[in-house]
Design an enzyme around this catalytic site. Sequence first.
Site, PDB file in Angstrom:
ATOM      1  N   ARG A 200       7.042  37.518 105.163  1.00  0.00           N
ATOM      2  CA  ARG A 200       7.785  36.273 105.369  1.00  0.00           C
ATOM      3  C   ARG A 200       7.033  35.157 104.674  1.00  0.00           C
ATOM      4  O   ARG A 200       5.795  35.126 104.704  1.00  0.00           O
ATOM      5  CB  ARG A 200       7.918  35.947 106.856  1.00  0.00           C
ATOM      6  CG  ARG A 200       8.943  36.789 107.617  1.00  0.00           C
ATOM      7  CD  ARG A 200      10.390  36.505 107.189  1.00  0.00           C
ATOM      8  NE  ARG A 200      11.362  37.279 107.931  1.00  0.00           N
ATOM      9  CZ  ARG A 200      11.940  38.408 107.488  1.00  0.00           C
ATOM     10  NH1 ARG A 200      11.646  38.893 106.306  1.00  0.00           N
ATOM     11  NH2 ARG A 200      12.839  39.032 108.228  1.00  0.00           N
TER      12      ARG A 200
ATOM     13  N   GLU B   4      12.392  28.910 102.212  1.00  0.00           N
ATOM     14  CA  GLU B   4      13.485  29.664 101.616  1.00  0.00           C
ATOM     15  C   GLU B   4      14.847  28.998 101.819  1.00  0.00           C
ATOM     16  O   GLU B   4      15.112  28.554 102.948  1.00  0.00           O
ATOM     17  CB  GLU B   4      13.516  31.041 102.318  1.00  0.00           C
ATOM     18  CG  GLU B   4      13.657  32.180 101.390  1.00  0.00           C
ATOM     19  CD  GLU B   4      13.348  33.500 102.088  1.00  0.00           C
ATOM     20  OE1 GLU B   4      12.156  33.792 102.287  1.00  0.00           O
ATOM     21  OE2 GLU B   4      14.296  34.209 102.406  1.00  0.00           O
TER      22      GLU B   4
ATOM     23  N   HIS C 269      14.433  37.357  97.992  1.00  0.00           N
ATOM     24  CA  HIS C 269      14.440  38.041  99.295  1.00  0.00           C
ATOM     25  C   HIS C 269      15.381  39.265  99.280  1.00  0.00           C
ATOM     26  O   HIS C 269      16.415  39.286  99.958  1.00  0.00           O
ATOM     27  CB  HIS C 269      14.849  37.065 100.414  1.00  0.00           C
ATOM     28  CG  HIS C 269      14.425  37.542 101.780  1.00  0.00           C
ATOM     29  ND1 HIS C 269      14.134  36.692 102.807  1.00  0.00           N
ATOM     30  CD2 HIS C 269      14.255  38.793 102.276  1.00  0.00           C
ATOM     31  CE1 HIS C 269      13.812  37.393 103.882  1.00  0.00           C
ATOM     32  NE2 HIS C 269      13.879  38.681 103.588  1.00  0.00           N
TER      33      HIS C 269
HETATM   34  P1  NAD Z   1       5.955  46.549 112.072  1.00  0.00           P
HETATM   35  O1  NAD Z   1       6.070  45.866 113.370  1.00  0.00           O
HETATM   36  O2  NAD Z   1       6.098  48.031 112.015  1.00  0.00           O
HETATM   37  O3  NAD Z   1       4.567  46.176 111.356  1.00  0.00           O
HETATM   38  C1  NAD Z   1       3.995  44.913 111.401  1.00  0.00           C
HETATM   39  C2  NAD Z   1       2.500  45.077 111.587  1.00  0.00           C
HETATM   40  O4  NAD Z   1       1.915  43.788 111.482  1.00  0.00           O
HETATM   41  C3  NAD Z   1       2.126  45.647 112.965  1.00  0.00           C
HETATM   42  O5  NAD Z   1       1.336  46.809 112.820  1.00  0.00           O
HETATM   43  C4  NAD Z   1       1.369  44.522 113.622  1.00  0.00           C
HETATM   44  O6  NAD Z   1       0.294  44.990 114.434  1.00  0.00           O
HETATM   45  C5  NAD Z   1       0.838  43.759 112.416  1.00  0.00           C
HETATM   46  N1  NAD Z   1       0.404  42.424 112.750  1.00  0.00           N
HETATM   47  C6  NAD Z   1       0.799  41.622 113.775  1.00  0.00           C
HETATM   48  N2  NAD Z   1       0.089  40.488 113.787  1.00  0.00           N
HETATM   49  C7  NAD Z   1      -0.799  40.578 112.749  1.00  0.00           C
HETATM   50  C8  NAD Z   1      -1.800  39.711 112.252  1.00  0.00           C
HETATM   51  N3  NAD Z   1      -2.077  38.535 112.848  1.00  0.00           N
HETATM   52  N4  NAD Z   1      -2.492  40.096 111.172  1.00  0.00           N
HETATM   53  C9  NAD Z   1      -2.251  41.285 110.583  1.00  0.00           C
HETATM   54  N5  NAD Z   1      -1.315  42.159 111.022  1.00  0.00           N
HETATM   55  C10 NAD Z   1      -0.598  41.795 112.089  1.00  0.00           C
HETATM   56  O7  NAD Z   1       7.037  45.861 111.131  1.00  0.00           O
HETATM   57  P2  NAD Z   1       7.619  46.412 109.743  1.00  0.00           P
HETATM   58  O8  NAD Z   1       8.882  47.138 109.996  1.00  0.00           O
HETATM   59  O9  NAD Z   1       6.535  47.062 108.971  1.00  0.00           O
HETATM   60  O10 NAD Z   1       8.001  45.004 109.047  1.00  0.00           O
HETATM   61  C11 NAD Z   1       6.999  44.056 108.763  1.00  0.00           C
HETATM   62  C12 NAD Z   1       7.607  42.726 108.367  1.00  0.00           C
HETATM   63  O11 NAD Z   1       8.167  42.828 107.065  1.00  0.00           O
HETATM   64  C13 NAD Z   1       8.772  42.255 109.246  1.00  0.00           C
HETATM   65  O12 NAD Z   1       8.327  41.558 110.378  1.00  0.00           O
HETATM   66  C14 NAD Z   1       9.571  41.382 108.325  1.00  0.00           C
HETATM   67  O13 NAD Z   1       9.242  40.036 108.513  1.00  0.00           O
HETATM   68  C15 NAD Z   1       9.154  41.834 106.915  1.00  0.00           C
HETATM   69  N6  NAD Z   1      10.284  42.420 106.166  1.00  0.00           N
HETATM   70  C16 NAD Z   1      10.698  41.797 105.019  1.00  0.00           C
HETATM   71  C17 NAD Z   1      11.740  42.337 104.288  1.00  0.00           C
HETATM   72  C18 NAD Z   1      12.206  41.692 103.025  1.00  0.00           C
HETATM   73  O14 NAD Z   1      13.384  41.735 102.730  1.00  0.00           O
HETATM   74  N7  NAD Z   1      11.316  41.118 102.224  1.00  0.00           N
HETATM   75  C19 NAD Z   1      12.371  43.505 104.718  1.00  0.00           C
HETATM   76  C20 NAD Z   1      11.914  44.117 105.887  1.00  0.00           C
HETATM   77  C21 NAD Z   1      10.868  43.555 106.612  1.00  0.00           C
END
Ligand code: NAD
Length: 342
Positions: A246, A275, A293
Amino acid sequence: MTRKILVPWAMPERGREVFKKSKVEVRYFHGPKGEPPTFEELIEAVRQADVLLPRGTQPVPKEVIESNPNLLGIANFGVGYNNIDVATATQLGIPVTNTPGVLTETTADLGWALLMATARKVPQAHHYTLSGEWKETGGKSFMGQDIGPGGSNRPKILGIIGFGRIGQAVMRRSRGFKMKVIAYDPLMKKEIEKKRGVEYRELHDLLKESDFVTLHCPLTKETHHLIGERELALMKPTAILINTSRGPVVDEKALVSILKEGRIAGAGLDVYEHEPELTPGLSELENVVLLPHIGSATQDTREQMAVVAAKNAVAMLKGKRPYTIVNPEVLESTVYLQKLEF
Ligand code: NAD
């Protein structure tokens, strides 16, 4: 009175089919090109709905949620749910759901494509080829960074911040490139330490060591500006930052300055702090690759996300437990249980 689901955007067909099969009433509310309603229109429409199914980039702040405390659920289309004021929803006994898992591999693919494109300046070279300059000047070299071991046979170091579903899927992609993988994720420290082929690092150590830093944490209060001026300054001058998580996880103003001064080699971004606005200066830089995005944007994955979101919406409309809830404590709350009695 029949209960209704509000979909204020052009939802993919397979999600609509879930609604048809479930025989629920749905209001699709958007312009002919999928334009979302205005803030005031959304509030008015939410007042007449029982479940809201927003797109992951559509803000659902306090005012929208408070406009209808009787809502039975908010089914977000997206795994990230920072667009929704979950605290207010929880307080009002409103379950919130997301679409985890189905977009993991697709988003990791895009992250990897962005890493490769940024490292090897693919879009810049493409534009150069099309511009006709190549014929005129005899060639510009577009020197990039190696992703694999390169001529000197030195494995590159990939630093993953946020070692969840997508972070781990990115790690799997790095295997073919013989990279050394290090990761930072305070909530997954033990799991990382036990995993073969990845080493745990604290944030600042990871930034100092990595050739590529890739962000996969959610946007929360803790991760807002996790990568600021101080963190960017720790990166190697040859390093590249990739963000498909994000936008606000990175201080974009600080990133523009660091890139302008050439203090890191480049950045590949799919998401932005404000964004769809870009921080002034970002679009003039030559060492960036900027995408609108599109992390989860493949037909199949978007359709599957729509199915998950629609199934969650139907379950919540019927007062049943949704499949992927982010605030499960709501289901036990008196305020929620009272709503089901009507
Ligand atoms: P997930 O919950 O499986 O993984 C997120 C990880 O981040 C977790 O392991 C969590 O422990 C970790 N985390 C939490 N706080 C943290 C911190 N302070 N420092 C470091 N790590 C931390 O989620 P996911 O399915 O892997 O998705 C991750 C993120 O990707 C989503 O939250 C979303 O915002 C983003 N995303 C973006 C797109 C896009 O179109 N660009 C698409 C899908 C997801």
